[in-house]
Scaffold this motif. Structure first.
Motif, PDB file in Angstrom:
ATOM      1  N   ILE A   6      -5.731   8.814   0.448  1.00 34.92           N
ATOM      2  CA  ILE A   6      -4.688   8.522  -0.536  1.00 34.92           C
ATOM      3  C   ILE A   6      -3.365   9.096  -0.029  1.00 34.92           C
ATOM      4  N   VAL A   7      -2.378   8.228   0.077  1.00 36.69           N
ATOM      5  CA  VAL A   7      -1.028   8.634   0.447  1.00 36.69           C
ATOM      6  C   VAL A   7      -0.116   8.298  -0.726  1.00 36.69           C
ATOM      7  N   ALA A   8       0.554   9.304  -1.271  1.00 38.81           N
ATOM      8  CA  ALA A   8       1.463   9.108  -2.399  1.00 38.81           C
ATOM      9  C   ALA A   8       2.897   8.946  -1.893  1.00 38.81           C
ATOM     10  N   ILE A   9       3.550   7.868  -2.329  1.00 37.81           N
ATOM     11  CA  ILE A   9       4.968   7.658  -2.021  1.00 37.81           C
ATOM     12  C   ILE A   9       5.705   7.467  -3.338  1.00 37.81           C
ATOM     13  N   ASP A  10       6.472   8.461  -3.718  1.00 35.67           N
ATOM     14  CA  ASP A  10       7.242   8.416  -4.958  1.00 35.67           C
ATOM     15  C   ASP A  10       8.729   8.354  -4.632  1.00 35.67           C
ATOM     16  N   GLY A  11       9.514   8.010  -5.641  1.00 30.28           N
ATOM     17  CA  GLY A  11      10.952   7.972  -5.441  1.00 30.28           C
ATOM     18  C   GLY A  11      11.617   7.033  -6.417  1.00 30.28           C
ATOM     19  N   PRO A  12      12.936   7.014  -6.438  1.00 34.82           N
ATOM     20  CA  PRO A  12      13.684   6.183  -7.386  1.00 34.82           C
ATOM     21  C   PRO A  12      13.690   4.708  -6.988  1.00 34.82           C
ATOM     22  N   SER A  13      14.159   3.891  -7.906  1.00 31.56           N
ATOM     23  CA  SER A  13      14.262   2.456  -7.681  1.00 31.56           C
ATOM     24  C   SER A  13      15.184   2.160  -6.513  1.00 31.56           C
ATOM     25  N   GLY A  14      14.778   1.204  -5.658  1.00 30.34           N
ATOM     26  CA  GLY A  14      15.626   0.773  -4.560  1.00 30.34           C
ATOM     27  C   GLY A  14      15.589   1.651  -3.333  1.00 30.34           C
ATOM     28  N   ALA A  15      14.722   2.662  -3.326  1.00 27.04           N
ATOM     29  CA  ALA A  15      14.661   3.556  -2.167  1.00 27.04           C
ATOM     30  C   ALA A  15      13.895   2.947  -0.997  1.00 27.04           C
ATOM     31  N   GLY A  16      13.214   1.829  -1.258  1.00 27.77           N
ATOM     32  CA  GLY A  16      12.448   1.182  -0.198  1.00 27.77           C
ATOM     33  C   GLY A  16      10.971   1.509  -0.234  1.00 27.77           C
ATOM     34  N   LYS A  17      10.479   2.012  -1.359  1.00 25.18           N
ATOM     35  CA  LYS A  17       9.076   2.419  -1.454  1.00 25.18           C
ATOM     36  C   LYS A  17       8.123   1.266  -1.162  1.00 25.18           C
ATOM     37  N   SER A  18       8.388   0.110  -1.765  1.00 13.74           N
ATOM     38  CA  SER A  18       7.480  -1.024  -1.591  1.00 13.74           C
ATOM     39  C   SER A  18       7.441  -1.487  -0.140  1.00 13.74           C
ATOM     40  N   THR A  19       8.618  -1.617   0.475  1.00 17.16           N
ATOM     41  CA  THR A  19       8.681  -2.063   1.866  1.00 17.16           C
ATOM     42  C   THR A  19       7.944  -1.098   2.783  1.00 17.16           C
ATOM     43  N   VAL A  20       8.202   0.182   2.602  1.00 21.50           N
ATOM     44  CA  VAL A  20       7.563   1.191   3.442  1.00 21.50           C
ATOM     45  C   VAL A  20       6.067   1.265   3.167  1.00 21.50           C
ATOM     46  N   ALA A  21       5.684   1.248   1.892  1.00 17.42           N
ATOM     47  CA  ALA A  21       4.267   1.375   1.544  1.00 17.42           C
ATOM     48  C   ALA A  21       3.448   0.193   2.049  1.00 17.42           C
ATOM     49  N   ARG A  22       3.995  -1.018   1.933  1.00 11.18           N
ATOM     50  CA  ARG A  22       3.266  -2.198   2.427  1.00 11.18           C
ATOM     51  C   ARG A  22       3.049  -2.105   3.934  1.00 11.18           C
ATOM     52  N   LEU A  24       3.094   0.566   5.822  1.00 11.32           N
ATOM     53  CA  LEU A  24       2.215   1.687   6.135  1.00 11.32           C
ATOM     54  C   LEU A  24       0.757   1.332   5.867  1.00 11.32           C
ATOM     55  N   ALA A  25       0.504   0.608   4.784  1.00 10.18           N
ATOM     56  CA  ALA A  25      -0.861   0.192   4.463  1.00 10.18           C
ATOM     57  C   ALA A  25      -1.432  -0.696   5.565  1.00 10.18           C
ATOM     58  N   LEU A  26      -0.607  -1.600   6.088  1.00  9.92           N
ATOM     59  CA  LEU A  26      -1.068  -2.465   7.174  1.00  9.92           C
ATOM     60  C   LEU A  26      -1.384  -1.646   8.418  1.00  9.92           C
ATOM     61  N   ARG A  27      -0.526  -0.696   8.739  1.00  7.64           N
ATOM     62  CA  ARG A  27      -0.725   0.110   9.952  1.00  7.64           C
ATOM     63  C   ARG A  27      -1.971   0.989   9.840  1.00  7.64           C
ATOM     64  N   LEU A  28      -2.236   1.484   8.649  1.00 11.94           N
ATOM     65  CA  LEU A  28      -3.382   2.386   8.466  1.00 11.94           C
ATOM     66  C   LEU A  28      -4.634   1.649   8.005  1.00 11.94           C
ATOM     67  N   PRO A 143      -3.509  14.588  -0.334  1.00 14.32           N
ATOM     68  CA  PRO A 143      -3.175  15.386   0.858  1.00 14.32           C
ATOM     69  C   PRO A 143      -1.843  15.013   1.493  1.00 14.32           C
ATOM     70  N   PHE A 144      -1.361  13.800   1.202  1.00 19.69           N
ATOM     71  CA  PHE A 144      -0.091  13.343   1.785  1.00 19.69           C
ATOM     72  C   PHE A 144       0.817  12.859   0.659  1.00 19.69           C
ATOM     73  N   LYS A 145       1.955  13.538   0.493  1.00 22.57           N
ATOM     74  CA  LYS A 145       2.882  13.189  -0.581  1.00 22.57           C
ATOM     75  C   LYS A 145       4.292  13.101  -0.001  1.00 22.57           C
ATOM     76  N   ILE A 217       6.439   8.432   8.748  1.00 24.58           N
ATOM     77  CA  ILE A 217       5.381   8.760   7.785  1.00 24.58           C
ATOM     78  C   ILE A 217       4.002   8.517   8.384  1.00 24.58           C
ATOM     79  N   GLU A 218       3.858   7.415   9.126  1.00 22.28           N
ATOM     80  CA  GLU A 218       2.572   7.128   9.748  1.00 22.28           C
ATOM     81  C   GLU A 218       2.161   8.270  10.684  1.00 22.28           C
ATOM     82  N   GLY A 219       3.117   8.749  11.469  1.00 21.25           N
ATOM     83  CA  GLY A 219       2.808   9.823  12.405  1.00 21.25           C
ATOM     84  C   GLY A 219       2.340  11.083  11.682  1.00 21.25           C
ATOM     85  N   GLN A 220       2.993  11.422  10.576  1.00 20.27           N
ATOM     86  CA  GLN A 220       2.604  12.615   9.844  1.00 20.27           C
ATOM     87  C   GLN A 220       1.215  12.457   9.220  1.00 20.27           C
TER      88      GLN A 220
END
Length: 225
Positions: A6-22, A24-28, A143-145, A217-220
């Protein structure tokens, strides 16, 4: 047995969470779980039932949240969102629904119901979970936030371009005003406000391409697995 990642990515609207999370999910090679879409779906359901803003009767919206069925279906683009079996993946991205999402997310009974669903999804599948309270409320032990943010002007510009690409253009000034209101609402709500604790890694994407943010984020994550 090792629990699902489980990797948690939080943040405000428009920060790019969806783009980054999608990405990252593909890479992992793990699921992408857009928890914000669940609040948007409940907000859409409330709007379709004639609930105005500001919400006059939180109990009525809590009842709506208990009646509707919200499903996240994995797809090549990330995930499709079904509301009572109807694909509302595009409808929930309308600017007005952003305001409804913020309003319904401030209702404790709505949050409790959706958090239960999110916890079940995470325990069953694991995945990259993005939202506003994943690492503080849904999976505080993750473990990852990561807390992804950017300057308000940058976030508003990104959202303006996104809305134009979706065929629902809005003036930049209106987008910025709505975004700042949502920031205030999310940070000040009594139940699960948008915040972060000492275990988060703060990531500012203001002046960085998303590819670099994802790689960072992937590296961490890979280093810590």
């Amino acid at each position: 047995m090792k629990p699902p990642l489980i990797v948690a990515i939080d943040g405000p609207s428009g920060a790019g969470k969806s783009t980054v999370a999608r990405a990252l999910a593909l890479r992992l090679a793990v699921p992408y779980i857009d928890t914000g879409a669940m609040y948007r779906a409940v907000g859409l359901a409330a709007r379709e039932r004639g609930v105005p803003l500001p919400i006059p009767d939180p109990d009525a919206v809590a009842a709506i949240a208990g009646q509707v069925r919200v499903e996240l279906i994995p797809s090549a683009e990330g995930s499709r969102v079904l509301l009572d079996g109807r694909d509302v993946s595009e409808a929930i991205r309308a600017p007005e629904i952003s305001l409804y999402a913020s309003a319904v997310s401030a209702i404790p009974a709505v949050r409790r119901r959706l958090v239960e669903q999110q916890q079940r999804l995470g325990r069953e599948r694991g995945g990259i979970m993005e939202g506003r309270d994943i690492g503080t409320k849904v999976f505080p032990e993750a473990p990852f936030k990561f807390f992804l943010t950017a300057a308000p002007a940058v976030r508003a510009r990104r959202r303006t371009l996104e809305l134009a690409a979706r065929g629902t253009p809005q003036p930049y000034e209106s987008v910025l005003e709505e975004m700042e209101k949502r920031d205030r609402d999310d940070a000040s709500r009594a139940d699960s406000p948008l915040t972060l604790d000492a275990r988060y890694v703060l990531v500012d994407s203001s002046d960085r391409p998303f590819e670099a943010v994802v790689a960072d984020i992937e590296g961490q994550v890979r280093e810590g697995i």
